[in-house]
Design a protein around this motif. Structure first.
Motif, PDB file in Angstrom:
ATOM      1  N   PHE A  90      46.729  39.316  56.705  1.00 56.25           N
ATOM      2  CA  PHE A  90      46.051  38.651  55.525  1.00 56.25           C
ATOM      3  C   PHE A  90      46.831  39.369  54.196  1.00 56.25           C
ATOM      4  CE2 PHE A  90      42.216  38.816  58.271  1.00 56.25           C
ATOM      5  CZ  PHE A  90      42.322  37.532  58.619  1.00 56.25           C
ATOM      6  N   ASP A  91      47.091  38.308  53.339  1.00 59.61           N
ATOM      7  CA  ASP A  91      47.470  38.825  51.893  1.00 59.61           C
ATOM      8  C   ASP A  91      46.270  39.989  51.376  1.00 59.61           C
ATOM      9  OD1 ASP A  91      48.355  39.197  49.355  1.00 59.61           O
ATOM     10  OD2 ASP A  91      47.864  37.179  48.932  1.00 59.61           O
ATOM     11  N   ARG A  92      46.645  41.049  51.321  1.00 60.34           N
ATOM     12  CA  ARG A  92      45.627  41.945  50.637  1.00 60.34           C
ATOM     13  C   ARG A  92      45.355  41.651  49.176  1.00 60.34           C
ATOM     14  NH1 ARG A  92      46.814  48.111  52.884  1.00 60.34           N
ATOM     15  NH2 ARG A  92      46.924  47.450  55.186  1.00 60.34           N
ATOM     16  N   VAL A  93      46.086  40.956  48.512  1.00 64.71           N
ATOM     17  CA  VAL A  93      45.594  40.576  47.187  1.00 64.71           C
ATOM     18  C   VAL A  93      44.658  39.327  47.111  1.00 64.71           C
ATOM     19  CG1 VAL A  93      46.591  39.516  44.957  1.00 64.71           C
ATOM     20  CG2 VAL A  93      47.833  41.285  46.221  1.00 64.71           C
ATOM     21  N   GLY A  94      44.732  38.486  48.211  1.00 59.88           N
ATOM     22  CA  GLY A  94      44.141  37.233  48.251  1.00 59.88           C
ATOM     23  C   GLY A  94      42.888  37.355  49.300  1.00 59.88           C
TER      24      GLY A  94
ATOM     25  N   ARG B 104      44.378  31.100  55.263  1.00 62.52           N
ATOM     26  CA  ARG B 104      44.527  29.899  54.431  1.00 62.52           C
ATOM     27  C   ARG B 104      43.524  29.579  53.514  1.00 62.52           C
ATOM     28  NH1 ARG B 104      47.652  25.731  56.453  1.00 62.52           N
ATOM     29  NH2 ARG B 104      46.382  24.217  55.407  1.00 62.52           N
ATOM     30  N   LYS B 105      42.512  30.689  53.269  1.00 66.10           N
ATOM     31  CA  LYS B 105      41.471  30.826  52.357  1.00 66.10           C
ATOM     32  C   LYS B 105      40.537  29.654  52.584  1.00 66.10           C
ATOM     33  CE  LYS B 105      44.218  33.903  50.152  1.00 66.10           C
ATOM     34  NZ  LYS B 105      45.475  33.787  50.927  1.00 66.10           N
ATOM     35  N   GLU B 106      40.588  29.381  53.756  1.00 66.28           N
ATOM     36  CA  GLU B 106      39.452  27.979  54.066  1.00 66.28           C
ATOM     37  C   GLU B 106      37.940  28.548  54.295  1.00 66.28           C
ATOM     38  OE1 GLU B 106      40.111  24.983  53.929  1.00 66.28           O
ATOM     39  OE2 GLU B 106      42.467  25.162  53.944  1.00 66.28           O
ATOM     40  N   CYS B 107      37.866  29.819  54.658  1.00 61.48           N
ATOM     41  CA  CYS B 107      36.608  30.551  54.887  1.00 61.48           C
ATOM     42  C   CYS B 107      36.594  32.052  54.940  1.00 61.48           C
ATOM     43  CB  CYS B 107      36.016  29.685  56.071  1.00 61.48           C
ATOM     44  SG  CYS B 107      36.768  29.626  57.572  1.00 61.48           S
ATOM     45  N   CYS B 108      35.447  32.379  55.321  1.00 56.45           N
ATOM     46  CA  CYS B 108      35.330  33.972  55.642  1.00 56.45           C
ATOM     47  C   CYS B 108      35.164  34.103  57.282  1.00 56.45           C
ATOM     48  CB  CYS B 108      34.255  34.479  54.682  1.00 56.45           C
ATOM     49  SG  CYS B 108      34.252  34.025  52.932  1.00 56.45           S
ATOM     50  N   ALA B 109      35.376  35.413  57.499  1.00 49.76           N
ATOM     51  CA  ALA B 109      35.000  35.802  58.996  1.00 49.76           C
ATOM     52  C   ALA B 109      34.854  37.162  59.340  1.00 49.76           C
ATOM     53  CB  ALA B 109      36.298  35.273  59.854  1.00 49.76           C
TER      54      ALA B 109
ATOM     55  N   LYS C  54      39.422  35.713  48.039  1.00 52.54           N
ATOM     56  CA  LYS C  54      38.861  35.945  46.588  1.00 52.54           C
ATOM     57  C   LYS C  54      38.449  34.666  45.967  1.00 52.54           C
ATOM     58  CE  LYS C  54      41.189  40.247  45.586  1.00 52.54           C
ATOM     59  NZ  LYS C  54      42.067  40.933  44.346  1.00 52.54           N
ATOM     60  N   LYS C  55      38.908  33.557  46.568  1.00 53.36           N
ATOM     61  CA  LYS C  55      38.490  32.413  45.971  1.00 53.36           C
ATOM     62  C   LYS C  55      36.650  32.370  45.990  1.00 53.36           C
ATOM     63  CE  LYS C  55      38.798  28.309  48.290  1.00 53.36           C
ATOM     64  NZ  LYS C  55      39.373  27.224  49.162  1.00 53.36           N
ATOM     65  N   PHE C  56      36.072  33.002  46.813  1.00 54.12           N
ATOM     66  CA  PHE C  56      34.974  32.794  46.989  1.00 54.12           C
ATOM     67  C   PHE C  56      34.273  33.605  46.138  1.00 54.12           C
ATOM     68  CE2 PHE C  56      36.306  31.445  51.221  1.00 54.12           C
ATOM     69  CZ  PHE C  56      35.904  29.783  51.193  1.00 54.12           C
ATOM     70  N   ARG C  57      34.828  34.498  45.188  1.00 55.18           N
ATOM     71  CA  ARG C  57      34.155  35.194  44.223  1.00 55.18           C
ATOM     72  C   ARG C  57      33.018  35.911  44.616  1.00 55.18           C
ATOM     73  NH1 ARG C  57      34.803  30.849  39.013  1.00 55.18           N
ATOM     74  NH2 ARG C  57      37.028  30.601  39.409  1.00 55.18           N
ATOM     75  N   ALA C  58      32.944  36.449  45.686  1.00 57.84           N
ATOM     76  CA  ALA C  58      31.909  37.338  46.477  1.00 57.84           C
ATOM     77  C   ALA C  58      31.868  38.825  45.584  1.00 57.84           C
ATOM     78  CB  ALA C  58      32.059  37.448  47.901  1.00 57.84           C
ATOM     79  N   ARG C  59      31.005  39.230  45.003  1.00 55.25           N
ATOM     80  CA  ARG C  59      30.674  40.381  44.667  1.00 55.25           C
ATOM     81  C   ARG C  59      30.076  41.211  45.690  1.00 55.25           C
ATOM     82  NH1 ARG C  59      28.976  39.118  38.207  1.00 55.25           N
ATOM     83  NH2 ARG C  59      30.998  37.930  37.927  1.00 55.25           N
ATOM     84  N   LEU C  60      30.812  42.090  46.269  1.00 53.28           N
ATOM     85  CA  LEU C  60      30.360  42.717  47.650  1.00 53.28           C
ATOM     86  C   LEU C  60      30.729  44.221  47.542  1.00 53.28           C
ATOM     87  CD1 LEU C  60      31.133  40.040  50.351  1.00 53.28           C
ATOM     88  CD2 LEU C  60      28.690  40.261  49.266  1.00 53.28           C
ATOM     89  N   LYS C  61      29.979  44.894  48.305  1.00 56.01           N
ATOM     90  CA  LYS C  61      30.416  46.602  48.345  1.00 56.01           C
ATOM     91  C   LYS C  61      30.120  46.931  49.648  1.00 56.01           C
ATOM     92  CE  LYS C  61      29.514  48.054  43.403  1.00 56.01           C
ATOM     93  NZ  LYS C  61      28.781  48.801  42.534  1.00 56.01           N
ATOM     94  N   SER C  62      30.997  47.415  50.305  1.00 55.04           N
ATOM     95  CA  SER C  62      30.785  48.093  51.670  1.00 55.04           C
ATOM     96  C   SER C  62      29.660  49.335  51.664  1.00 55.04           C
ATOM     97  CB  SER C  62      31.919  48.662  52.210  1.00 55.04           C
ATOM     98  OG  SER C  62      33.029  47.816  52.194  1.00 55.04           O
TER      99      SER C  62
END
Length: 300
Positions: free
Chosen positions: A255-259, A240-245, A178-186
């Protein structure tokens, strides 16, 4: 009965077990693990088997010596029956049976240990379970040679000698902290994924090639900021919230589903695989626990 085997010089279970070991690890030196006395003993035992059979079991023109085709064939035969005999003797003395399961590292970490192992231990509480990290191709070969008992493998890679249970669809999802604040939709398009910092498997395997090709079709280039040698390493970076994958869907438990948010990705059907629990049908004839255990695994 067994007139070609009983009471014969230079034929024994010890010698046959040594042949199986050398075939499994690849050479006498590896089998002896640096022990000069054991290496001498193993060389002598195989030479004695060769004397009994009248054929070469080792290719001595290779360095190090390699098992010949006939030697590998004999090792496969012996491994099946020695494993069954070992199980029987162990049962008589109260010792547990051993089951060796081969699968990819991430499958072992994320699926087999947390979900399958408890079910297997409940069904076979006395069994000793061993996991071996290997790709589908290596697992198929090891199932056929008897080096592993059960393989969690791609269904399309099965050979006629193998039976299988279960059907597990392996699909992929995009994981974004979530730190990347991506506004995405599946389902997410590759045009959107190209804006994110990604971790990816190193090399030019089908996984990475497919991602790059799909991105190119969308007219974009993916931003790979970190390369890893395994999916578990990629997942660690995401956790670790370093990147996406883009990872298998079963990685979500890491993963932490909240984070960390999870999304479907448009166009990833080509990466989907159907997995199953496979066993060697011929070996199951002398070790019935193989088929029973694989079918139990498939219920998890």
């Amino acid at each position: 009965m067994f007139k070609n085997l009983v009471g014969k010089k230079n034929l024994s279970m010890d010698r046959l077990a040594t042949l199986c070991l050398v075939d499994e690890v690849g050479s006498i030196g590896k089998a002896a693990r640096g022990d000069a006395n054991r290496q001498s003993q193993f060389s002598r035992q195989i030479a004695e088997l060769e004397s009994f059979l009248g054929i070469d079991l080792l290719d001595r023109s290779a360095k190090p010596y390699r098992i010949t085709e006939k030697g590998a064939e004999l090792a496969r035969i012996c491994r099946n029956y020695l494993s069954a005999l070992d199980d029987f003797v162990g049962t008589c003395s109260g010792q547990p049976s051993k089951l060796i399961i081969g699968a990819g590292e991430s499958l072992i970490h994320w699926l087999l240990i947390p979900a399958v192992l408890p079910v297997l231990k409940k069904a076979f509480p006395e069994a000793r379970i061993s996991f071996r990290n290997m790709r589908t191709e290596a697992a198929i070969e090891s199932l056929q040679s008897g080096e592993i008992d059960i393989g969690f493998v791609r269904k399309d890679a099965l050979t006629p000698v193998l039976s299988a249970a279960g059907k597990f669809v392996l699909d992929y999802r995009l994981y974004v902290p979530k730190k990347f604040r991506a506004r995405l939709k599946s389902p997410v398009k590759f045009e959107e994924i190209a804006k994110l910092p990604l971790a990816v498997l190193e090399g030019r395997g089908q996984y990475r090639t497919t991602l790059e090709n799909l991105a190119a079709e969308g007219g974009v280039e993916l931003k790979f900021v970190t390369e890893c040698s395994s999916s578990t390493q990629v997942a660690l970076l995401v956790s670790r919230k370093e990147c996406c994958a883009i990872l298998p869907a079963y990685a979500e438990s890491q993963f932490d589903r909240v984070g960390v948010q999870s999304y479907e990705v448009k166009g990833l059907r080509s990466l989907e695989r159907t997995l199953c629990f496979a066993w060697n049908s011929k070996r199951a004839g002398v070790r019935p626990i193989l088929a029973k255990a694989a079918k139990v695994c498939a219920t998890a």
